[in-house]
Design a protein around this motif. Structure first.
Motif, PDB file in Angstrom:
ATOM      1  N   PHE A1132       0.834  -1.196   0.000  1.00 41.46           N
ATOM      2  CA  PHE A1132       0.000   0.000   0.000  1.00 41.46           C
ATOM      3  C   PHE A1132       0.877   1.258   0.000  1.00 41.46           C
ATOM      4  CE2 PHE A1132      -3.155  -2.702   2.538  1.00 41.46           C
ATOM      5  CZ  PHE A1132      -3.794  -3.129   1.376  1.00 41.46           C
ATOM      6  N   ASP A1133       0.483   2.223  -0.866  1.00 39.07           N
ATOM      7  CA  ASP A1133       1.211   3.487  -0.823  1.00 39.07           C
ATOM      8  C   ASP A1133       0.719   4.315   0.366  1.00 39.07           C
ATOM      9  OD1 ASP A1133      -1.199   4.652  -1.522  1.00 39.07           O
ATOM     10  OD2 ASP A1133      -0.690   4.790  -3.648  1.00 39.07           O
ATOM     11  N   SER A1134       1.375   5.448   0.593  1.00 45.55           N
ATOM     12  CA  SER A1134       1.076   6.239   1.792  1.00 45.55           C
ATOM     13  C   SER A1134      -0.350   6.771   1.765  1.00 45.55           C
ATOM     14  CB  SER A1134       2.069   7.397   1.910  1.00 45.55           C
ATOM     15  OG  SER A1134       2.024   8.199   0.741  1.00 45.55           O
ATOM     16  N   HIS A1135      -0.875   7.108   0.578  1.00 46.59           N
ATOM     17  CA  HIS A1135      -2.244   7.621   0.507  1.00 46.59           C
ATOM     18  C   HIS A1135      -3.240   6.538   0.883  1.00 46.59           C
ATOM     19  CE1 HIS A1135      -0.345  11.010  -1.275  1.00 46.59           C
ATOM     20  NE2 HIS A1135      -0.081  10.420  -2.452  1.00 46.59           N
ATOM     21  N   THR A1136      -3.017   5.324   0.412  1.00 44.28           N
ATOM     22  CA  THR A1136      -3.909   4.220   0.757  1.00 44.28           C
ATOM     23  C   THR A1136      -3.880   3.957   2.261  1.00 44.28           C
ATOM     24  OG1 THR A1136      -3.448   3.241  -1.401  1.00 44.28           O
ATOM     25  CG2 THR A1136      -4.472   1.818   0.245  1.00 44.28           C
ATOM     26  N   CYS A1137      -2.690   4.020   2.834  1.00 43.41           N
ATOM     27  CA  CYS A1137      -2.580   3.813   4.290  1.00 43.41           C
ATOM     28  C   CYS A1137      -3.355   4.885   5.050  1.00 43.41           C
ATOM     29  CB  CYS A1137      -1.115   3.835   4.708  1.00 43.41           C
ATOM     30  SG  CYS A1137      -0.178   2.426   4.111  1.00 43.41           S
ATOM     31  N   ILE A1138      -3.299   6.109   4.566  1.00 39.59           N
ATOM     32  CA  ILE A1138      -4.064   7.187   5.210  1.00 39.59           C
ATOM     33  C   ILE A1138      -5.546   6.857   5.181  1.00 39.59           C
ATOM     34  CG2 ILE A1138      -4.766   9.603   4.951  1.00 39.59           C
ATOM     35  CD1 ILE A1138      -1.904  10.207   4.027  1.00 39.59           C
ATOM     36  N   LEU A1139      -6.007   6.346   4.057  1.00 42.67           N
ATOM     37  CA  LEU A1139      -7.434   6.023   3.925  1.00 42.67           C
ATOM     38  C   LEU A1139      -7.817   4.868   4.843  1.00 42.67           C
ATOM     39  CD1 LEU A1139      -7.843   6.366   0.048  1.00 42.67           C
ATOM     40  CD2 LEU A1139      -8.324   8.052   1.823  1.00 42.67           C
ATOM     41  N   TRP A1140      -6.950   3.858   4.936  1.00 38.10           N
ATOM     42  CA  TRP A1140      -7.234   2.751   5.857  1.00 38.10           C
ATOM     43  C   TRP A1140      -7.339   3.260   7.285  1.00 38.10           C
ATOM     44  CZ3 TRP A1140      -9.332  -1.546   4.771  1.00 38.10           C
ATOM     45  CH2 TRP A1140      -9.024  -2.267   3.609  1.00 38.10           C
ATOM     46  N   ARG A1141      -6.412   4.113   7.671  1.00 40.68           N
ATOM     47  CA  ARG A1141      -6.427   4.597   9.046  1.00 40.68           C
ATOM     48  C   ARG A1141      -7.647   5.467   9.332  1.00 40.68           C
ATOM     49  NH1 ARG A1141      -0.716   4.786   8.141  1.00 40.68           N
ATOM     50  NH2 ARG A1141      -0.736   6.999   7.563  1.00 40.68           N
ATOM     51  N   ALA A1142      -8.191   6.047   8.288  1.00 43.63           N
ATOM     52  CA  ALA A1142      -9.397   6.859   8.481  1.00 43.63           C
ATOM     53  C   ALA A1142     -10.595   6.021   8.883  1.00 43.63           C
ATOM     54  CB  ALA A1142      -9.697   7.641   7.214  1.00 43.63           C
ATOM     55  N   LEU A1143     -10.546   4.721   8.606  1.00 43.30           N
ATOM     56  CA  LEU A1143     -11.671   3.853   8.937  1.00 43.30           C
ATOM     57  C   LEU A1143     -11.744   3.520  10.420  1.00 43.30           C
ATOM     58  CD1 LEU A1143     -11.484   1.372   5.924  1.00 43.30           C
ATOM     59  CD2 LEU A1143     -12.811   3.474   6.136  1.00 43.30           C
ATOM     60  N   ALA A1144     -10.813   3.988  11.182  1.00 44.73           N
ATOM     61  CA  ALA A1144     -10.795   3.661  12.608  1.00 44.73           C
ATOM     62  C   ALA A1144     -11.300   4.798  13.472  1.00 44.73           C
ATOM     63  CB  ALA A1144      -9.369   3.282  13.014  1.00 44.73           C
TER      64      ALA A1144
END
Length: 1632
Positions: A1132-1144
């Motif tokens: 996962f690139d950094s933008h995708t990781c940001i989006l995943w973390r937003a789900l928490a």
């Protein structure tokens, strides 16, 4: 035992003497000596026979044997019969003379044997030696040397033979041509003479008391002629030294007439050797013996030789000593011994020689002469008594010498003179004064010193230190010196040149005075009758008080001076005794409480001044006070070189004048002080000013009058511009004088009574000060500003200061600002601006008020002058930092005083507007200062806030908008101050809303907590804190202020400090969220630009908006968002990781996301089997993508703190799934496409997480534990290295165990559900998952938590069911788990004892494990369980276990040795008090292996042996043996193996002598051990057994077999083994 046995032992040892290792040779020699201790004659006979039969044995080995023989002979000389002695004598004689050439070690060893035998059998030895001493033939070198040594060690036996020996030897002297022969003959004559002198000195004990010295006179006379006339002239230095060493003792045996005749030749001959030899100790010793002999016969010719003797000896004493070797030291002592002989026989000649040399041109000569003189004074006191005046007169010259070595020597001579009454003679005072002068020298720097010419140790002390010590010792230990030193030493107290000697002087005077007080209580100590040189009481008091101001200088002269003052109280003034008895001890106690570097100087001086005031009050005599003030003024010039003490004395003068009631005296002294002050010395200005200030307390008018008169004395006359009294001085010096006067005015204003100052401030003080404002001199400026400060402060602190109308206020402010502007704006080098701002601060509150423009100019000018100043780099200037801090404090005080004049929101706004450019400055240090000042102003505003009506704080939003973004400033100090500003502003708003001043708002107070998080510069922490601050602001901000705040923050986005720009963004987002109803229409717009914003910029506020949008989307379409994100490319690139973390963000949403991800991770197989290459025979495992992506996503989601509730809800499922995911990805590789991406990752904007399947699973498990509240679990496993182990195939089991242990410790309540989730893995098709779950459950049994949670029975049943698992690792872990019950639930072991023992025995007999690891686990488990099972359960398996584990004792694998031996110990422990005979046999059989493995190279095995032996002790039923085991084999304590083995064998052979054969035969097995230390311990054990057994038990031992084995060990490659074998052979003599 027959003689052949001892011979065999000896032969074996003697054959081993040729070992190449020197230590082995020494041990063989020791063994021979041990044989000799038991059988001396047999051992000597064997050595003799061996040497006789092995003629070709090299001489180094023959030497070793001879040394052993010497030891045996020396220790058992009384047991030898004549035949044996004769055999030894003949052998030693043969060995000694076999080689004609010198072979020193060999022949010396043989000679030593002869000397040892000669102590008892002197006749036989002499018979043999005399046979080698034939007339007409030169004897062997060592024959002569042996005779010489015999004459010293057995003088009574040898002297009767001397006549015969000399008769034979003396004719050979002429035939001796070789130097070595001559040397040994000299050696013999020396020792013959010494032996004879010893014989004659002890005639009362001699066998023939009729022997007289005359009997040897003729022989010695003949020998003397050859030695002196021929051999002494040799070119060989060794021979000359041998000759001179012989001549010394021989001279005492020469006929008196012969000696008298030869002295004219002998003495010059000996003295000539001084020039030919570097080491002259033997020459000096011999010379001393010759001189003693000459004196003893009353020689008359000695006088003729005296001059040359003295010259030569003096040259020796003056030789520079470059070494401290014993020979050099000895020579010096021997030379002084010669001088002692001469001093006692010819004192006049000695002094006539020495005293003129005190004026020698060379330092060495002068120093040497003084040392000889001191030695003569001490050692020939009676002869020197009448020479005292002569010696005292001669000492005048050395007193003028400036050489430090000479000074040290003079001080030592003075010390000797003091002890012998010289200083009581006329002229002695000069020596005392000299001693005091040396005490006054500054201590010399420590430098390497060489030894002194007197032969003493190198002087480590300086002249000062030696003199101080000498003065004190002379005054305290030499009673006759009391009248000499008292009161003479008082004359040295007041002169300045003796300042360095004050401490020793005061200590000596205190001792002398106390002795006089004891002799005559109540009498005055100082009698001034006719003694005009003694200082007056006023001079003494002034001097001692002044030097006490620097109490630690001069080795603590403060305490010494005060102590002397206390002793002399009656002589100072009769009324002071009671008062000083109380006050001086308090001062001394204060000094004791403070070290030199921790003494508060000002506080100490104030205490001394208080002591002075108290003294003046106690005396209450104006005449005495005036006399004291006069003396103080007289002594002021004496301290020109000590500014601190002079300034203190100035203050003492002021204090004393203040106590004087005669105004004429006060005026006179003040005038003289002004006229005589050294104005060019700026250091004295403060002291003079303090003097006037203190005096003004009592005499304000007189003080001002004197100052006014002095100012009028043409000081400011325009024609000259300088004082009349300074006509010959430069203008600079005149400016300095003006500065001093200005300080005087300031101190007068500061100290004078406040009610009197107001009336005189403008008319009498400031009027004169104003005349100097035109100066450009920085020093005068500083004095002016300081004076103005003092005057203004005095006015302000006056009770009537509030109503005082200061007409010259504006003029003073303008002048101060002019001084401030004149200072350089970029550097801070003087305190002028600080003092000027301080003066302005004191002026601001005074009436009339300043105009608004004047105030604005003042603030602007001060800020411009201070804010931009660059501080010096740390360490460049130690004074810079305190000056900068003081200047900033002065600026703060000034701004605060200005704000105090207008405490309104508008007034605050004006001050902040002045600071605003500095708050936004691009330079960090300027922002720090501006924020710091703002915080102080706001705090002051808050503390002085008075709200009479509820009014709005209309500019709150603007101010918060200015300060809040600075919470993320690059400088930590700026961030802290910004929070403080926001904190104060919010409380100001609460105050304007009507809340009380002491009200504390919970939300606002949280700012102080957040403030602590701003110390570190971590961006995440900073912006999170800014968000929290914004939340607090949003809660407390009035609605009408929101718009202005937002506008100000939007403006802050353009801040040049990017951190502050980001902080503004964070705060804007927070405000939008908190006040969302106002911006509801903005949400769709934010979602639409989600991805474009992420791509455009990575600013914090954009990222936050993106995360909010993702959270909203996922709350409506959770599964779709998860599926879409899982389809993103890995990694996962950094933008995708940001989006995943937003789900928490939302817990309910997070739970849904986690459940979906768990399903995705377990739906597909974890890996696929494939072959890395087509030709490879080893299949590889490649990870499947969906579970891998789900694992990475879980990590990202759970990394967000907000996911904690959801993680807690799914804790068991997450833990079990991730742990099993770790196990099934061990060794699993990434697909090739992902491997390529991993290699390219450094160049891409990818996340930093590891994509390796196993590592990513382990990291995700850690994240899950952290988010689930199990931080302690993660930290514990990390400390134990468990996470690293968990990722490796070799350490996986250990890692799982560490994890289980951590869960038990820190997450016990979660275990039931976790265990339930893991039980399903027992039926897993993946073997590694079965191993992982078994390892985890096995470790759970190691704690009692499973019992408390009622999980024990189910765990036991589950593990027992896995005992037949096809995997050996699972079976091994089952045994480990069952054994863990012993530590986890010991009370449950008895209930399951039979089952547990059956499982362990089954493990011991496991035949399907080729590496026996299951058996090893069974041994470890049994060791835990044995002490807890029922005895009847244990009895049936005891013997089986003991027999089964015995082979492991000597296993090559350390774990097996350690475990089996430890288990053996536990078996013994379990049998304590109930050991059956059949098991006792096992105990006895294990003793030897256990004892020998104490030397095992592995510490764990040795430790196990210690434990096992301690447990075996009670079963052997011998208390002393058990106690020995307990004493020596304590855990963690070092073991002296030899001592322990010796003790053990002694007890074994005392109680079990029948076991000797069994123990020895077992030991023989270990003679072939592969471990060197064990191989060495085996013969050692055998030797100790033999040492302590009774001889009649020898039939148990096969001696032939034992000797053969030891003989083989003597050829072992390890020297340590050979040493022990030799040692044991020495002990086997017991069976002889």
């Amino acid at each position: 035992m027959t003689r052949s046995y001892v011979q065999k032992l000896s032969t074996i040892l003697l054959d081993a003497i040729t070992d190449k290792d020197p230590l082995v040779q020494e041990q063989v020699c020791s063994a021979l000596c041990a044989l000799g201790e038991s059988q001396p004659e047999e051992a000597l006979r064997a050595c003799e026979e061996h040497l006789r039969l092995h003629e070709k044995l090299a001489h180094p080995y023959r030497t070793m044997i001879l040394r052993a023989m010497e030891t045996v002979v020396s220790n058992h000389i009384s047991e030898l019969d004549k035949d044996m002695a004769r055999a030894v004598i003949l052998l030693a004689s043969s060995e000694m003379t076999k080689a004609k050439d010198l072979v020193w070690d060999w022949q010396q060893a043989a000679s030593n044997v002869l000397v040892a035998v000669g102590k008892q059998f002197i006749g036989t030895v002499m018979e043999e030696m005399l046979s080698k001493l034939q007339p007409g033939a030169l004897p062997h070198y060592f024959v002569v040397r042996t005779l010489a040594n015999l004459s010293v060690c057995n003088a009574f036996g040898m002297v009767p033979f001397l006549t015969s020996i000399l008769n034979t030897m003396l004719p050979m002297l002429g035939a001796a041509k070789h130097d070595a022969t001559r040397e040994v003959l000299c050696y013999a004559l020396q020792h013959f003479s010494e032996g004879t002198l010893e014989y004659l000195a002890n005639l009362d004990q001699a066998p023939d008391p009729t022997v007289r010295k005359d009997a040897f006179a003729s022989h010695m006379s003949s020998a003397y002629d050859i030695l002196f006339q021929q051999w002494l002239q040799s070119r060989e230095a060794k021979l000359r030294l041998a000759v001179v060493q012989a001549l010394g003792p021989m001279s005492n045996l020469l006929p008196s007439e012969k000696l008298e005749e030869q002295l004219p030749k002998l003495l010059p001959g000996v003295l000539a050797l001084y020039k030919r030899h570097a080491e002259t100790c033997h020459v000096s010793k011999s010379l001393g013996q010759i001189l003693e002999a000459a004196v003893s016969v009353g020689s008359r010719t000695l006088d003729v030789q005296l001059d040359s003797l003295l010259a030569a000896l003096h040259a020796q004493i003056c030789v520079p000593v470059e070494s401290s070797s014993p020979l050099v030291m000895s020579n010096q002592k021997e030379v002084l011994r010669c001088f002692t002989v001469l001093a006692r026989c010819s004192p006049d000649r000695l002094l006539a020689f020495l005293l003129p040399r005190l004026d020698s041109s060379t330092e060495r000569s002068r120093v040497g002469t003084l040392h000889v003189l001191r030695h003569a004074i001490n050692s020939a006191a009676a002869q020197m008594e009448v020479k005292k005046p002569f010696i005292l007169s001669a000492m005048r010259l050395p007193l003028l010498d400036s050489n430090s070595k000479v000074k040290r020597a003079v001080v030592q001579v003075i010390s000797a003179m003091a002890h012998h009454g010289y200083l009581e003679q006329p002229g002695g005072e000069a020596l005392v004064e000299y001693l005091v002068q040396q005490c006054a020298l500054p201590p010399e720097a420590e430098q390497p010193q060489t030894a002194g010419p007197s032969g003493e140790e190198p002087p480590a002390d300086s002249v000062h230190a030696v003199s101080v010590r000498t003065l004190y010792l002379v005054s305290t230990t030499v009673d006759r010196m009391s009248d000499v030193l008292w009161p003479y030493l008082l004359e040295f107290v007041t002169p300045v040149r003796f300042t360095g000697a004050l401490t020793p002087l005061c200590r000596s005077l205190m001792h002398l005075a106390q002795k006089r007080q004891e002799a005559a209580p109540g009498a005055l100590l100082i009698q001034y009758d006719g003694n005009v040189t003694l200082p007056s009481p006023y001079a003494i008091a002034t001097r001692l008080l002044a030097v006490s101001s620097s109490p630690y200088q001069g080795d603590g002269r403060g305490a010494a001076s005060l102590g002397l003052l206390n002793v002399l109280h009656r002589d100072i003034h009769p009324s002071l005794g009671p008062r000083w008895a109380t006050t001086i001890p308090l001062l001394l106690e204060y000094l004791d409480e403070h070290a030199a570097d921790a003494l508060p100087q000002k506080e100490w001086e104030e205490k001394l001044l208080a002591f002075l005031r108290d003294t003046l009050a106690a005396v209450s005599d104006n005449t005495w006070v005036c006399q004291l003030s006069l003396e103080m003024c007289k002594q002021l010039p004496c301290y020109n070189g000590a500014p601190q003490e002079k300034n203190f004395l100035y203050r003492c003068v002021g204090t004393t004048l203040g106590a004087a009631s005669r105004k004429d005296v006060v005026k006179k002294h003040l005038r003289e002080l002004l006229e005589t002050a050294r104005y060019q010395e700026e250091a004295e200005h403060e002291g003079l000013a303090c003097c006037f200030g203190i005096c003004a307390i009592s005499h304000l008018d007189d003080t001002l009058t004197q100052l006014e008169d002095f100012v009028r004395s043409d000081v400011f006359r325009k024609s000259t511009g300088i004082f009349n009294i300074f006509k010959d001085r430069s203008e600079v010096e005149a400016e300095k004088a003006k500065g001093a006067l200005m300080l005087c005015y300031g101190h007068v204003a500061a100290r004078a009574p406040r009610e009197l100052v107001l009336a005189r401030a403008e008319a009498d003080i400031l009027r004169n000060v104003f005349q100097c404002f035109s100066t450009k001199d920085p020093a005068l400026k500083l004095c002016l500003v300081q004076s103005v400060c003092m005057v203004c402060q005095a006015i302000r602190s006056s009770a009537q200061g509030g109503c005082f109308h200061f007409a010259q206020k504006a003029e003073l402010v303008a002048q101060m600002m002019e001084f401030i502007r004149a200072e350089p704006p970029d550097s801070l080098r003087s305190p002028i601006r600080k003092k000027a701002m301080l003066a302005c601060t004191y002026l601001v509150p005074l009436e009339p008020a300043l105009e608004e423009q004047v105030r604005a100019d003042m603030v602007h000018g001060c800020l411009q002058s201070v804010m931009a100043v660059l501080t010096e780099p740390e360490g460049d200037d130690d004074r810079q930092e305190p000056l900068y801090l003081d200047t900033m404090q002065a600026l703060e005080d000034l701004l605060t005083s200005l704000l105090q004049r207008d405490l309104t929101p508008q007034g605050l706004q004006v001050m902040v507007e002045h600071l605003s450019p500095w708050i936004k400055s691009p330079r960090g240090h300027e922002r720090v200062r501006a924020l710091g000042l703002s915080a102080c102003l706001l705090q002051h505003f808050l503390e002085h806030l008075h709200v009479s009506a509820l009014v709005p704080f209309h500019n709150l939003g603007l101010l918060i908008g200015l300060f809040s973004p600075r919470c993320a400033d690059l400088w930590p100090a700026t961030r802290q101050e910004a929070v403080s500003c926001v904190h104060s502003l919010l409380y100001l708003q609460l105050g304007y809303e009507g809340f009380a001043r002491d009200y504390r708002d919970t939300a606002v107070e949280r700012l102080l907590v957040l403030k602590g998080g701003l110390v570190h510069s971590d961006p995440a922490t900073l912006f999170h804190t800014c968000h929290s601050i914004a939340q607090i602001i949003a809660k407390r901000l009035p609605p009408n202020q929101l718009i202005s705040l937002l506008l100000t923050l939007f403006e802050g986005l353009g801040d040049t400090d990017k951190n502050c720009s980001r902080a503004a963004s964070v705060m804007i987002n927070c405000l939008l969220k908190e006040r969302g109803h106002l911006l509801q229409e903005k949400v769709p717009e934010i979602v639409s630009v989600l991805r474009s914003k992420l791509q455009e910029t990575g600013e914090e506020h954009v990222r936050q908006a993106t995360q909010n949008s993702v959270s909203l989307l996922a709350s409506q379409h959770c599964e779709a968002v998860v599926s879409s994100l899982l389809g993103s490319p890995l990694p996962f690139d950094s933008h995708t990781c940001i989006l995943w973390r937003a789900l928490a963000v939302e817990p309910s949403l997070t739970a849904q996301v986690l459940e979906l991800l768990l399903q995705k991770m377990s739906r597909d197989v974890p890996f696929k089997e494939s072959r890395a290459f087509l030709l490879s025979s080893c299949p590889g495992r490649v990870a499947t993508l969906l579970p891998l992506a789900a694992t990475c996503a879980l990590s990202e989601v759970m990394s967000v703190p907000a996911s904690a509730p959801a993680v807690l809800e799914l804790y068991p499922q997450l833990f079990a799934a991730l742990l099993l995911r770790v196990s099934c990805t061990l060794g699993v590789q990434l697909p090739r496409t992902l491997q390529a991406k991993e290699r390219r990752a450094p160049g891409l904007a990818l996340a930093s997480r590891n994509l390796d399947p196993c590592s990513s699973a382990a990291e995700t498990l850690q994240v899950m534990l952290l988010r689930g509240g199990s931080e302690d679990v993660v930290q514990y496993v990390e400390r134990e290295g468990g996470w690293e182990s968990l990722r490796t195939s070799t350490g996986h089991e250990e890692g799982v165990a560490r994890l289980a242990s951590a869960m038990v410790k820190f997450a016990g309540p979660r275990l039931p559900l976790v265990m339930k989730a893991l039980l399903g893995a027992h039926s897993s098709v993946y073997e590694v998952q079965r191993v992982t779950s078994t390892a985890f459950l096995a470790e759970l049994l190691n704690s009692n938590v499973v019992k408390d949670l009622m999980l024990l029975e189910s765990l036991l049943d589950n593990l027992a069911a896995r005992q037949k698992d096809a995997c050996a690792s699972v079976r091994r872990l089952v045994l480990r788990g069952l054994a863990n019950i012993a530590s986890g639930s010991p009370d449950k072991v008895r209930a399951h004892g039979a089952q547990l023992l059956t499982s362990m025995i089954s493990g011991l007999d496991d035949g399907d494990d080729p590496q026996s690891l299951v058996a090893l686990e069974a041994m470890l488990g049994l060791a835990k369980l044995l002490g807890l099972v029922e005895p009847w359960d244990l009895r049936s398996v005891l013997l089986h276990v003991a027999v089964r584990i015995r082979p492991f004792f000597d296993s090559e694998k350390v774990d097996f040795r350690s475990a089996s031996i430890c288990l053996f110990g536990h078996l013994n422990k379990a049998c304590h008090g109930n050991c059956e005979d059949i098991f006792l046999e096992q105990v006895i059989g294990g003793l030897v292996p256990l004892l020998l493995h104490l030397q095992d190279p592995q510490a764990s095995v040795a430790g196990a042996c210690k434990f096992a032996l301690r447990m075996c002790g009670p079963n052997l039923e011998r208390e002393d043996l058990a106690e020995a085991f307990q004493k020596h084999l304590q855990e963690g304590r070092g073991l002296h193996f030899g001592e322990f083995l010796n003790t053990t064998c002694k007890h074994l052979m005392r109680h079990f002598p029948d076991l000797l054969g069994r123990l020895v035969s077992t030991s023989l097995f270990y003679f072939k051990s592969s471990w060197e230390d064990v191989r060495a311990a085996a013969p050692m054990l055998t030797g100790f057994l033999v040492l302590h057994v009774e001889p009649e038990q020898r039939q148990q031992v096969d001696l032939e077999q034992l000797l053969t084995a030891l003989q083989l060990l003597l050829k072992d490659p390890a020297p340590a083994v050979r040493m022990k074998a030799a040692e044991t052979l020495g002990r086997l003599v017991k069976f002889a």
